[in-house]
Design a protein around this motif. Structure first.
Motif, PDB file in Angstrom:
ATOM      1  N   GLU A   1       0.811  -1.218   0.000  1.00 48.58           N
ATOM      2  CA  GLU A   1       0.000   0.000   0.000  1.00 48.58           C
ATOM      3  C   GLU A   1       0.844   1.268   0.000  1.00 48.58           C
ATOM      4  N   THR A   2       2.045   1.223   0.608  1.00 52.20           N
ATOM      5  CA  THR A   2       2.846   2.464   0.683  1.00 52.20           C
ATOM      6  C   THR A   2       3.357   2.896  -0.685  1.00 52.20           C
ATOM      7  N   SER A   3       3.412   1.975  -1.636  1.00 52.54           N
ATOM      8  CA  SER A   3       3.815   2.385  -2.991  1.00 52.54           C
ATOM      9  C   SER A   3       2.738   3.260  -3.626  1.00 52.54           C
ATOM     10  N   TYR A   4       1.500   3.078  -3.183  1.00 49.96           N
ATOM     11  CA  TYR A   4       0.396   3.890  -3.679  1.00 49.96           C
ATOM     12  C   TYR A   4       0.250   5.181  -2.858  1.00 49.96           C
ATOM     13  N   THR A   5       0.337   5.051  -1.539  1.00 49.67           N
ATOM     14  CA  THR A   5      -0.027   6.176  -0.671  1.00 49.67           C
ATOM     15  C   THR A   5       1.151   7.054  -0.268  1.00 49.67           C
ATOM     16  N   LYS A   6       2.384   6.512  -0.329  1.00 48.89           N
ATOM     17  CA  LYS A   6       3.545   7.274   0.147  1.00 48.89           C
ATOM     18  C   LYS A   6       4.686   7.315  -0.865  1.00 48.89           C
ATOM     19  N   ALA A   7       4.407   6.882  -2.092  1.00 50.28           N
ATOM     20  CA  ALA A   7       5.438   6.866  -3.144  1.00 50.28           C
ATOM     21  C   ALA A   7       6.667   6.073  -2.714  1.00 50.28           C
ATOM     22  N   ASP A   8       6.444   4.987  -1.988  1.00 49.95           N
ATOM     23  CA  ASP A   8       7.526   4.147  -1.478  1.00 49.95           C
ATOM     24  C   ASP A   8       7.675   2.928  -2.393  1.00 49.95           C
ATOM     25  N   ASN A   9       8.629   2.982  -3.309  1.00 53.62           N
ATOM     26  CA  ASN A   9       8.807   1.899  -4.275  1.00 53.62           C
ATOM     27  C   ASN A   9       9.624   0.727  -3.738  1.00 53.62           C
ATOM     28  N   SER A  10      10.064   0.791  -2.478  1.00 52.40           N
ATOM     29  CA  SER A  10      10.860  -0.299  -1.916  1.00 52.40           C
ATOM     30  C   SER A  10      10.057  -1.586  -1.788  1.00 52.40           C
ATOM     31  N   VAL A  11       8.728  -1.495  -1.825  1.00 55.16           N
ATOM     32  CA  VAL A  11       7.888  -2.690  -1.703  1.00 55.16           C
ATOM     33  C   VAL A  11       7.473  -3.242  -3.071  1.00 55.16           C
ATOM     34  N   VAL A  12       7.937  -2.605  -4.135  1.00 55.48           N
ATOM     35  CA  VAL A  12       7.515  -2.994  -5.478  1.00 55.48           C
ATOM     36  C   VAL A  12       8.498  -3.996  -6.079  1.00 55.48           C
ATOM     37  N   VAL A  13       8.022  -5.194  -6.365  1.00 55.24           N
ATOM     38  CA  VAL A  13       8.773  -6.148  -7.183  1.00 55.24           C
ATOM     39  C   VAL A  13       8.506  -5.733  -8.623  1.00 55.24           C
ATOM     40  N   ALA A  14       9.493  -5.156  -9.263  1.00 56.85           N
ATOM     41  CA  ALA A  14       9.289  -4.525 -10.577  1.00 56.85           C
ATOM     42  C   ALA A  14       8.634  -5.483 -11.559  1.00 56.85           C
ATOM     43  N   THR A  15       7.785  -4.942 -12.407  1.00 59.57           N
ATOM     44  CA  THR A  15       7.104  -5.805 -13.372  1.00 59.57           C
ATOM     45  C   THR A  15       8.095  -6.422 -14.359  1.00 59.57           C
ATOM     46  N   ASP A  16       9.210  -5.738 -14.620  1.00 59.86           N
ATOM     47  CA  ASP A  16      10.225  -6.350 -15.468  1.00 59.86           C
ATOM     48  C   ASP A  16      10.854  -7.551 -14.757  1.00 59.86           C
ATOM     49  N   THR A  17      11.015  -7.470 -13.439  1.00 57.03           N
ATOM     50  CA  THR A  17      11.502  -8.608 -12.664  1.00 57.03           C
ATOM     51  C   THR A  17      10.542  -9.784 -12.800  1.00 57.03           C
ATOM     52  N   GLN A  18       9.250  -9.496 -12.794  1.00 61.16           N
ATOM     53  CA  GLN A  18       8.257 -10.556 -12.954  1.00 61.16           C
ATOM     54  C   GLN A  18       8.373 -11.208 -14.335  1.00 61.16           C
TER      55      GLN A  18
END
Length: 301
Positions: free
Chosen positions: A43-60
């Motif tokens: 949720e923080t990637s949406y609400t706080k611009a925190d990309n540390s929780v994002v497994v990049a779609t290119d990684t997927q």
């Protein structure tokens, strides 16, 4: 104030092709399109611009290719489970992975009366569709399916006795052309672990063959009173034939072929029992859907 109620993200339209090369020179090929959607503490990637929780779609995407190299991609149910299980086990903050696979048809050519070792053709636009939802601590839910299997029969279908009121213009018929593009799916009992999917991988291809056989056989043999009744018969037979399936669903568009009245031209007869020339229709069309479960079961369309 607002709050994030639900979120998931991932990589769609991952195109994947794999060739299996046997020592005897015989090869087989698989082509599929993969979609991955992840859920969890993101949720923080949406609400706080925190990309540390994002497994990049290119990684997927790269993960999909690597796992396809390291594992079998058939049956597609197994590969979807392998992908889903990987994401919830590799990333502690990812608690659910949704993997969808659309497998296209490549049929081996027969050349000089023999199966050709490495040549194939696309015999239809029918696809084999699979979705797997892997949830941390809850197992893997797998839904298998057939889509865009185009079938037609020129007789053996009727539609009469339906409700009539002031808005009804459709005449009853005892004989009509019946055609549809079959979309069918079957939901398996939940698999507790990936190892359970692996142990039972053989039943996925077997079920796919059985569903196709039942679908086409029932379509051809049934003296259809309605699409509704024919599809129910299909579901009932599938549940009887395939243990481990808890629900079957169908979505059948009614592809209409209308008689053409040619009596204006020198009394030419082309309606009723004399009909031979028809006008295929694109839209609008009927659309009939149902889900059938085992007694006591519950499932949504």
């Amino acid at each position: 104030m607002s709050q994030l109620a639900a979120a998931r993200y991932g990589k769609d339209n991952i195109r994947l092709y794999k060739v299996h090369r046997n020592q005897d020179g015989m090869q087989s090929v698989v082509e599929m399109t993969v979609c991955i959607l992840l859920e969890g503490d993101i949720e923080t990637s949406y609400t706080k611009a925190d990309n540390s929780v994002v497994v990049a779609t290119d990684t997927q995407k790269q993960t999909t290719y690597i796992l396809a190299k390291q594992n079998p991609v058939t049956p597609p149910e197994l590969f979807a489970a392998i992908l889903g299980d990987h994401f919830i086990k590799t990333y502690p903050h990812i608690h659910a992975a949704n993997v969808s696979i659309i497998q296209k048809r490549w049929t081996r050519m027969t050349v000089d009366g023999k199966p050709h070792p490495h040549s194939f053709y696309r015999d239809s636009e029918e696809t084999r569709d699979v979705s797997c939802r892997a949830v941390e601590g809850k197992g893997l839910s797998i839904h298998s399916g057939i889509n865009n299997l185009l079938v037609l029969k020129s007789t053996g279908s009727a539609f009469y006795g339906f409700h009539r009121d002031e808005y009804t213009q459709l005449p009853e018929t005892q004989d009509r052309i019946l055609s549809t593009a079959v979309k069918s799916g079957w939901l398996w009992d939940t698999f507790p672990t990936l190892e359970d999917v692996k142990r039972q991988k053989g039943k996925f291809d077997e079920a796919w063959e059985q569903v196709r056989t039942i679908t086409m056989g029932t379509f051809a043999r049934d003296s259809s009173a309605s699409v509704q009744n024919t599809m129910y018969k299909m579901c009932d037979q599938i549940l009887a034939a395939v243990p481990g399936v808890q629900a079957v669903d169908y979505s059948l568009p009614n592809k209409h072929y209308f008689e053409i009245d040619l009596s204006w031209h020198k009394g030419l007869k082309n309606t009723g029992k004399d009909a031979e020339v028809y006008a295929p229709q694109s839209d609008p069309n009927g659309l009939i859907e149902c889900t059938v479960t085992r007694k006591g079961g519950k499932a949504k369309l």
